[in-house]
Each structure stands twice: as structure tokens, then as C-alpha cells.
Design a protein around this motif. Structure first.
Motif, PDB file in Angstrom:
ATOM      1  N   LEU A 122      -4.521   0.401  33.351  1.00 15.33           N
ATOM      2  CA  LEU A 122      -4.041   1.487  33.883  1.00 15.33           C
ATOM      3  C   LEU A 122      -4.861   2.475  34.630  1.00 15.33           C
ATOM      4  CD1 LEU A 122      -2.005   3.819  32.881  1.00 15.33           C
ATOM      5  CD2 LEU A 122      -3.616   4.608  30.960  1.00 15.33           C
ATOM      6  N   SER A 123      -6.095   2.359  34.617  1.00 21.38           N
ATOM      7  CA  SER A 123      -6.962   3.132  35.540  1.00 21.38           C
ATOM      8  C   SER A 123      -8.307   2.170  35.400  1.00 21.38           C
ATOM      9  CB  SER A 123      -7.331   4.245  35.082  1.00 21.38           C
ATOM     10  OG  SER A 123      -8.093   4.333  33.710  1.00 21.38           O
ATOM     11  N   ALA A 124      -8.788   2.191  36.824  1.00 23.98           N
ATOM     12  CA  ALA A 124     -10.077   1.389  37.075  1.00 23.98           C
ATOM     13  C   ALA A 124     -11.040   1.969  38.194  1.00 23.98           C
ATOM     14  CB  ALA A 124      -9.776  -0.088  37.575  1.00 23.98           C
ATOM     15  N   GLU A 125     -11.394   3.197  37.756  1.00 24.82           N
ATOM     16  CA  GLU A 125     -12.123   4.001  38.471  1.00 24.82           C
ATOM     17  C   GLU A 125     -13.788   3.702  38.423  1.00 24.82           C
ATOM     18  OE1 GLU A 125     -11.281   8.038  38.496  1.00 24.82           O
ATOM     19  OE2 GLU A 125      -9.066   7.584  38.176  1.00 24.82           O
ATOM     20  N   ARG A 126     -14.662   3.861  39.539  1.00 20.30           N
ATOM     21  CA  ARG A 126     -15.968   3.459  39.587  1.00 20.30           C
ATOM     22  C   ARG A 126     -16.592   4.651  38.319  1.00 20.30           C
ATOM     23  NH1 ARG A 126     -19.726   3.675  44.713  1.00 20.30           N
ATOM     24  NH2 ARG A 126     -21.519   2.880  44.034  1.00 20.30           N
TER      25      ARG A 126
END
Length: 232
Positions: A122-126
């Protein structure tokens, strides 16, 4: 540097002059045609006046990207969150107990440690924990995501997993389906889950897919037949 996904037997537009070849290539002595012998990411770069070709087929580190399809293993539960392992070399992701179609406090899955799921990133942010869900964003329904029960879980290299996932006409699968019926889930994180009619057939399918990583497209029908005969 440019990158592209290749598998054994792919035709490459590589001229044999002013080049440097890394491991994983075969040069036909009769035609001088250059063919890949490994599945992987073809990396092309320049070094002085020569073009360098390298196949990266041994990468073990999966880096999650938004919308990736992944196969995860539940490693823990914390309140209304599941911890999900994606690979040996990747930090665990998290998934809400409500990240399923029509989930509510009264109607939600009760997964336990060791359960296997097919999910979407769904989300893969640093610097933020990767988040998963088991909902098809286009329909709001299950869409093939959710718990994978029974079956057999194994791994292949990351490049080959992506090839099987994104190539509807992957030769090994089109040939294998002629031998038996099976359910299959492929994750960008290199994991594959398969379930067939019997345990014996499932194990045979696993062996064939594992070994096919190093088969050329032309050899697939013959080698598949050989492995199938050896196990049946």
C-alpha cells in the motif's frame, strides 16, 4: 546505465564488437549470437570505449515498492496490526486487521503467526514502515489477495519472480499447465506459493519451477518432461 529483465533464450540485440560480457552469457560459435544463460536484470553501461553487459541474477535484497504484489508470512500481532515478514533480508512490513474487504471489528480475519498471505504494498516510503493490504484498489474486493492456505511456499531469484508475475505467457507456466491443474501466487519479493491436486504433484511443480530458472526457452518442453517423469 540501462536495465531490463531477461531470461535464458531471449534474443539480445548485442553486437560482438567493442563489448565486455559478464557471467551468464553464451556466444554461439557458429553464428556469434550472444544469448543469456541466466534469468536476471541485464545491466548495460559504458567503460572507456566499450559497452559492458552484466546479468544481475543473484540479488537477495527485496526493496518494496508501492503496488508490488508480495507473499508475506505473519510474524507477530500487535493490537490491531500484523507484522509481516517479506524476506530474510528485508525489514518486516505491517498490515492493519482492517486491510481486508469489508473488515470491521466484528468481521475481520484472525491470522496467526506462520500464516501466509498474498498482499499488495500500500505504501513504501523512506524511513516509514512498509504497509500492506489485501484489497484490490480498483474494485475494493479481494481480487486474489488474502490468506494462502495449504500449498507449498518456496523462493526463486527476484528477477525470475518478476518475469513469472508480469509475463502472462511465461513458457514454463504454459507448459506446466498442460501437465496438471494448480493454483499459483507469485510475489515480487521472490516467493512463490503453489497448490496442486496432490502433495506429490505440488512438489513436482516446485522442482520444475526452481530448476527452470536456468533453462533456455527452447529447452523447457524437453527438460520439463524429464523432471516430470523422474517424479511421477
Amino acid at each position: 546505465m540501462t536495465e531490463s529483465l531477461i531470461v535464458p533464450g531471449d534474443r539480445l540485440d548485442i553486437k560482438s564488437e567493442n563489448i565486455i560480457l559478464g557471467p551468464g552469457f553464451y556466444v554461439d560459435p557458429k553464428t556469434d549470437e550472444i544469448l543469456p544463460t541466466n534469468a536476471g536484470i541485464l545491466e548495460v553501461s559504458q567503460k572507456q570505449n566499450k559497452t559492458v553487459y552484466v546479468i544481475d541474477s543473484k540479488s537477495k535484497t527485496y526493496i518494496p515498492k508501492t503496488n508490488d504484489f508480495v507473499i508475506g508470512i505473519i510474524t507477530g500481532t500487535f493490537g490491531e496490526l500484523y507484522k509481516v515478514g517479506l524476506s530474510e533480508f528485508t525489514q518486516a512490513a505491517q498490515m492493519s486487521v482492517y486491510a481486508f474487504p469489508n473488515a470491521s471489528k466484528k468481521n475481520r480475519p484472525h491470522l496467526k503467526v506462520g500464516d501466509v498471505i498474498y498482499a499488495r504494498v500500500l505504501s513504501a516510503e523512506r524511513d516509514i514502515e512498509v504497509e500492506l493490504e489485501c484489497i484490490d484498489p480498483t474494485t475494493g474486493k479481494e481480487g486474489g489477495f488474502g490468506q494462502l492456505e495449504d500449498g507449498y511456499l518456496f523462493t526463486v531469484n527476484l528477477a525470475y519472480a518478476r518475469y513469472l508475475l508480469f509475463n502472462e505467457n511465461a513458457e514454463i507456466l504454459t507448459e506446466l499447465v498442460k501437465k496438471c491443474k494448480f493454483e499459483l501466487a507469485v510475489g515480487c519479493n521472490g516467493r512463490i506459493w503453489i497448490k496442486s491436486e496432490t502433495v506429490k504433484t505440488t512438489i513436482t511443480c516446485v522442482k520444475i519451477i526452481e530448476e527452470s530458472q536456468n533453462w533456455s526457452k527452447q529447452d523447457i518442453p524437453k527438460k520439463l518432461k524429464e523432471v516430470w517423469a523422474a517424479f511421477n
